[in-house]
Design a protein around this motif. Structure first.
Motif, mmCIF file in Angstrom:
data_model
loop_
_atom_site.group_PDB
_atom_site.id
_atom_site.type_symbol
_atom_site.label_atom_id
_atom_site.label_comp_id
_atom_site.label_asym_id
_atom_site.label_seq_id
_atom_site.Cartn_x
_atom_site.Cartn_y
_atom_site.Cartn_z
ATOM 1 N N VAL B 63 -30.868 -7.252 12.625
ATOM 2 C CA VAL B 63 -30.325 -6.058 12.726
ATOM 3 C C VAL B 63 -30.833 -6.696 14.790
ATOM 4 C CG1 VAL B 63 -31.165 -3.855 14.457
ATOM 5 C CG2 VAL B 63 -31.022 -4.222 11.828
ATOM 6 N N SER B 141 -22.082 -15.578 17.790
ATOM 7 C CA SER B 141 -21.083 -14.203 17.798
ATOM 8 C C SER B 141 -19.513 -14.519 17.455
ATOM 9 C CB SER B 141 -21.357 -14.487 18.976
ATOM 10 O OG SER B 141 -22.400 -14.202 19.741
ATOM 11 N N GLN B 242 -20.429 -0.737 18.802
ATOM 12 C CA GLN B 242 -20.622 -2.291 18.918
ATOM 13 C C GLN B 242 -22.350 -2.594 19.061
ATOM 14 O OE1 GLN B 242 -18.261 -4.574 19.018
ATOM 15 N NE2 GLN B 242 -16.622 -3.859 18.533
ATOM 16 N N PRO B 243 -22.769 -4.357 18.561
ATOM 17 C CA PRO B 243 -24.066 -4.616 19.442
ATOM 18 C C PRO B 243 -24.408 -3.857 21.287
ATOM 19 C CG PRO B 243 -23.154 -5.732 17.647
ATOM 20 C CD PRO B 243 -21.749 -5.242 17.935
ATOM 21 N N ALA B 262 -27.897 -4.913 16.601
ATOM 22 C CA ALA B 262 -26.180 -4.440 15.752
ATOM 23 C C ALA B 262 -26.794 -2.647 16.270
ATOM 24 C CB ALA B 262 -26.813 -5.109 14.943
#
Lengths: 268, 268, 268
Positions: B63, B141, B242-243, B262
């Motif tokens: 996460v 990413s 979104q993160p 996240a």
């Protein structure tokens, strides 16, 4: 219950022309007020009246009750139409503790939703209030009042030392006045060790003598002692096998608190 | 992985003419660096490169990830042939915490034995390193990067207050940007109580608007918040579901850290 | 047992013309004295002699013993007819800790009831004493004394750092003197990590060389280390697989303590 104040839980409150309660208060004063009541129980009555904010409650065993007032003088601004509600003290305490010393805490009560908005420098916390009908109410004093024999005004510091020492040896302690010796005393007798503190009149801010002696559970006195500011001047009223009252002011005199603690059966 | 750096676990390193890593650093800088990564997991990648020391890792649930750099400028002396290894953060943290503020901590990496010698004023601690192949690697990413809608530069202090308040009422919180109001906001909705903080552009060091709203687990944000120095200026990048990235500098600008967290699935 | 002193538990004491023990002492000195012995066990021998107060005991596993003296010079006033009794250290410690730094603590021993009255600014605590016959007695040293090879005088601070670091990696540590290198050393070897501290003669207040090396349990050294004032200058006597003694002064030289710790069987 304050008879002159409309209840937020009644339909009248919803018709009120203004917000039922809006106030701004110094963080230190409200933090202290909540802590002094939270010392003994988790939920209490909250009354917002013309003279100021009042909190009251009694512990589940109905041994100790508290009445606390934080007067208008403690507030930067204060307006209310009169409110009687209930509050969870540990949640309210957590929120007001978020403010730094000297910061302002702003309250805004939206009666429609039974929630209290608390603002601290941009942060907004919405606290759900409790139905005051579900919260224990301090018992009424006997019609003639308690039969107090004497009164002591002492430094919180001395009381604190005696309570902490007593807690090392026993789970109850005696508070009394020795009429002959003109002294206030605290005594605890343990299985092996004993503790006593005797303060003659000259070491007290004030003493109204009258033989007094009652035994109390240290659970309650320790909780009251821990919350007590060390520089307070406390007023104790004592009798023979009677409840004791412990009262003092805080917030530069704008706040006052009184605890009533029932005695244990004593064989003294 | 840094492609240009030889791996200490490869045979090349053993043939290197000098020690793979020797450095002297101020205790405060290395203590902070370790604490900022240790906040989220126990083991991380450690890369010792020409530009400085880098630590990176991701939590077991993937996460939250961290990338931290402590540049050469933070070191009294720094020499490396390039190393990629792994480190147990709680043991490294305990060791560097033995140094007092202002003391120097000296590192000497003996690649042959995969151990890092740490010297603090006469004390020598030999820390076993970890095989970096056994340590989780932060996910790459997405090729086009995350789809950030806006960016906020705020005081760590404001972020801290909002996260702590949110933690009182819920186990997740929303971070967002209100494009119309030109404000950054934090919101948490609990079973009984709610928390919100709205900071308009004028209360922020910088704000690049763009509607943003995502929900995050407080477990991670609380851990990141606790490690954060209170005087940091933090840069958040946010999007719609979104993160979020949370980045700031430390060690007088010689160090920098970026967390990527996240989002939770939100019904907002 | 002090042969010249009558025992409070004997009938002689009751006939003594004066109180067996009355003394006034600075809170800091007595707090430190109790803490240094309490570090290792709960009950100890208490001897009140012409030269001062002495406490002695040994831990249940007979691994570590303590002898502590707080000389008359530490007391504001001191009179005794000579007493040997026993004391519960955690209760005595709790009581003397009630005094603030700089306050005076007054002792008055009523031999008839085997209780020690402790007065702190109006508070009176009556502490039940223990029959010294029921308390473990430190073992006598071997007739020729221990076979110490060397002696080290070091800063408590260096010892503290080594013990805390060793505690991170193992549950025992070696103390030794390297005769060739003219250095005192501390070493701990863990499953993955190692710790060592080597202090050459020039970093020590004094060093009498002689090859020494013994292994000790960290349980005891950690307890001794935690109670040790950080500014003490400690004197260690060491041998080959021999007990170690750790001694230092406190209370501005009026107090002294010596710990003797037995070695573990070592495979060194």
């Amino acid at each position: 219950m304050s008879e002159s104040a409309p209840d937020t839980n009644s339909s009248d409150a919803a018709d009120a022309p203004t917000r039922p309660f809006r106030a701004i208060v110094d963080a230190d004063a409200i933090q202290m007020a909540v802590e002094l009541v939270d010392a003994l129980f988790d939920e209490c009555h909250l009354r917002l009246e013309a003279e100021g904010l009042r909190m009251a409650g009694v512990d589940p065993a109905t041994v100790a009750s508290v009445e606390l007032t934080l007067g208008r003088a403690a507030f930067e601004s204060y307006e209310t139409t009169g409110v009687h509600t209930g509050v969870d003290l540990s949640r309210l305490g957590d929120v007001v503790q978020m403010a730094d010393s000297g910061q302002l805490v702003e309250f805004d009560l939206a009666s429609e939703t039974r929630t209290l908005e608390i603002h601290i420098d941009g942060l907004e916390y919405t606290l759900a209030l409790l139905d005051p009908e579900t919260i224990r109410r301090p018992p009424d004093s006997p019609s003639g009042g308690f039969d107090f024999a004497g009164e002591v005004v002492a430094d919180a510091d001395d009381f604190d030392r005696a309570v902490r020492a007593a807690d090392m040896v026993s789970n109850h302690l005696a508070l009394g006045i020795d009429d002959d010796e003109d002294a206030f005393y605290v005594e605890a007798t343990g299985d092996t060790d004993d503790v006593s503190l005797a303060l003659p009149a000259e070491d007290l801010a004030d003493l109204t003598t009258g033989e007094a002696h009652s035994l109390f559970s240290l659970d309650y006195l320790t909780a009251i002692d821990r919350a007590m500011p060390t520089d307070a001047e406390i007023r104790l009223r004592l009798g023979i096998e009677q409840p004791a009252t412990i009262a003092y002011e805080f917030a530069d005199g704008a706040g006052s608190v009184e605890y009533v603690v029932a005695p244990r059966i004593s064989s003294h």
